[in-house]
Design a protein around this motif. Structure first.
Motif, PDB file in Angstrom:
ATOM      1  N   ASP A 158       0.950  -1.140   0.083  1.00  0.00           N
ATOM      2  CA  ASP A 158       0.115   0.048   0.180  1.00  0.00           C
ATOM      3  C   ASP A 158       0.911   1.314  -0.050  1.00  0.00           C
ATOM      4  OD1 ASP A 158      -2.043  -2.110   0.221  1.00  0.00           O
ATOM      5  OD2 ASP A 158      -2.148  -1.444   2.311  1.00  0.00           O
ATOM      6  N   ASP A 201      -9.943  -1.520   2.259  1.00  0.00           N
ATOM      7  CA  ASP A 201     -10.092  -2.736   3.203  1.00  0.00           C
ATOM      8  C   ASP A 201      -9.479  -2.317   4.355  1.00  0.00           C
ATOM      9  OD1 ASP A 201     -10.021  -5.223   0.787  1.00  0.00           O
ATOM     10  OD2 ASP A 201      -8.836  -3.350   0.196  1.00  0.00           O
ATOM     11  N   ASP A 216      -8.867  -0.469  -3.228  1.00  0.00           N
ATOM     12  CA  ASP A 216      -8.867  -1.650  -2.626  1.00  0.00           C
ATOM     13  C   ASP A 216      -7.330  -2.175  -2.434  1.00  0.00           C
ATOM     14  OD1 ASP A 216      -8.227  -3.292  -4.815  1.00  0.00           O
ATOM     15  OD2 ASP A 216     -10.398  -3.814  -5.201  1.00  0.00           O
ATOM     16  N   ARG A 217      -7.274  -2.901  -1.485  1.00  0.00           N
ATOM     17  CA  ARG A 217      -5.758  -3.333  -1.309  1.00  0.00           C
ATOM     18  C   ARG A 217      -5.115  -4.049  -2.612  1.00  0.00           C
ATOM     19  NH1 ARG A 217      -6.633  -6.247   3.706  1.00  0.00           N
ATOM     20  NH2 ARG A 217      -6.422  -4.271   4.782  1.00  0.00           N
ATOM     21  N   GLN A 218      -5.968  -4.912  -3.263  1.00  0.00           N
ATOM     22  CA  GLN A 218      -5.468  -5.615  -4.402  1.00  0.00           C
ATOM     23  C   GLN A 218      -4.876  -4.683  -5.714  1.00  0.00           C
ATOM     24  OE1 GLN A 218      -4.398  -8.853  -4.808  1.00  0.00           O
ATOM     25  NE2 GLN A 218      -4.869  -8.810  -2.578  1.00  0.00           N
ATOM     26  N   THR A 219      -5.558  -3.443  -5.741  1.00  0.00           N
ATOM     27  CA  THR A 219      -5.050  -2.503  -6.792  1.00  0.00           C
ATOM     28  C   THR A 219      -3.948  -1.962  -6.387  1.00  0.00           C
ATOM     29  OG1 THR A 219      -7.581  -1.714  -6.962  1.00  0.00           O
ATOM     30  CG2 THR A 219      -5.701  -0.193  -7.438  1.00  0.00           C
ATOM     31  N   ARG A 263      -1.367  -3.456  -4.574  1.00  0.00           N
ATOM     32  CA  ARG A 263      -0.423  -4.779  -4.852  1.00  0.00           C
ATOM     33  C   ARG A 263      -0.261  -4.892  -6.183  1.00  0.00           C
ATOM     34  NH1 ARG A 263       1.837  -8.390  -1.943  1.00  0.00           N
ATOM     35  NH2 ARG A 263       0.886  -7.567   0.135  1.00  0.00           N
ATOM     36  N   LYS A 264      -1.301  -4.981  -6.932  1.00  0.00           N
ATOM     37  CA  LYS A 264      -1.179  -4.942  -8.427  1.00  0.00           C
ATOM     38  C   LYS A 264      -0.401  -3.693  -9.164  1.00  0.00           C
ATOM     39  CE  LYS A 264      -2.221  -7.078 -12.478  1.00  0.00           C
ATOM     40  NZ  LYS A 264      -1.891  -8.289 -12.697  1.00  0.00           N
TER      41      LYS A 264
END
Length: 344
Positions: free
Chosen positions: A54, A149, A189-192, A194-195
């Protein structure tokens, strides 16, 4: 060909925050320079970076966007000293931030106490270090990488504490003294994040504490939220984040009402009048009581709903009961139609 959608999303979120900061800076910094006709110096914005996905995504976006707006960008990493090799990790983060072009970059070692539990103590130490770094460098703001998140987890933790609508409002996009802290990612979101790190080949560090079931937030992240999504379906995180926004609007309105009401329920000597307190709506009255308790010396972080309920009964359920002991050695009692809250 434009950037990856995840990278574009984080850059847009940071760009919006920087635009707001630049507008504020031009307004506040222009006055001292008006007579000399010199333009105000560019503001400095720091990113708080742990090395996780993040905050690394946030640091990368800040480094990309700040030069285009004429904003100086730096970074701070906090070494909590809670794990072996934490100093090495901090040094690595400093190197990564400098490689992104951020300057100045600080690593600050802190000593984490025990007050409020390990998570709260670490948070308190971290914010104290960030405050000190911001003041030392004269930074206009410090960016934090909290995501949607994180917001959902904060709302659930507040719900579990039963602390009322303010706890459900989660983290504010702007907080701290003078609006120092800004959270650009609360809608992402957290995945964005990380991506975005993955497609930019940004190295990230996964804090083992985030997967340690000894920590409440970790259990909520890896057990609680997945269980809720399994039972209720996808969209729980988004719904909780939306709840935070709506709750914050309601809480702000009630706080404003309580601020106006507080003066009206005090007598000429400044004492709280029980009859006037009784006439207030319960949500407003409890806010007035909370403000009065904190003003008397109760630590805000130690004042819970159950304390306010006991004090409230001195107003709504008066049966001649004795004084109420509050945290911070503060005592609340009813005397001659007045509510007296002071150090015992």
């Amino acid at each position: 060909m434009g950037p990856h959608p995840a990278v574009a999303a984080i850059r847009l979120a940071v760009r919006r925050v920087l635009h707001d900061l630049l507008t504020e800076h031009r307004t506040t910094a222009a006055l001292p320079h008006a007579l000399s006709h010199e333009p105000p110096p560019p503001p400095l914005v720091l990113v708080a970076c742990s090395g996780g996905a993040d905050s690394m995504a946030l640091a990368s976006a800040l480094a990309f966007e700040s030069p285009k707006l004429g904003i100086r960008a730096g970074g701070v990493t906090v070494d909590h000293g809670l794990q072996p090799g934490s100093d090495v990790r901090a040094a690595e983060v400093v190197l990564r931030l400098r490689e992104l072009g951020l300057d100045p970059v600080d690593s600050v070692a802190v000593t984490v106490g025990r007050a409020g539990g390990p998570e709260a103590a670490a948070r308190d130490a971290r914010y104290a270090a960030l405050d000190t770094a911001a003041e030392r460098h004269g930074a206009a703001a410090v960016l934090l990488g909290h995501t949607r998140d994180d917001q959902a987890e904060t709302v659930l933790l507040g719900l579990a504490r039963g602390s009322g609508i303010r706890s459900l409002s989660g983290m504010a996009a702007v907080s701290g003294a003078g609006g120092r802290y800004r959270r650009p990612f609360l809608e992402l979101d957290r995945q964005t994040a990380r991506k975005a790190c993955m497609v930019q080949s940004l190295p990230v560090w996964d804090d083992p504490h985030n997967a340690d079931p000894a920590y409440t937030r970790s259990r909520l992240r890896h057990e609680g939220l997945p269980a809720l999504e399994k039972a209720l379906g996808k969209g729980v995180v988004e719904a909780l984040a939306r709840t935070a926004r709506l709750s914050r609007d309601d809480a702000d309105a009630l706080d404003s009402w309580a601020t106006r009401a507080e003066a009206a329920v005090r007598d000429a000597a400044g004492q709280l009048e029980c009859a006037k307190l009784y006439a207030l709506p319960p949500a407003v009255r409890r806010r007035v009581l909370r403000r009065a308790a904190i003003a008397a010396g109760v630590p805000a972080g130690s004042l819970f709903a159950r304390h306010l309920e006991e004090v409230d009964r001195l107003i709504t359920g008066w049966r001649g009961q004795g004084a109420i002991n509050l945290p911070g050695k503060v005592v609340a009692r009813r005397q001659g139609g007045r509510l007296v809250i002071r150090q015992g």
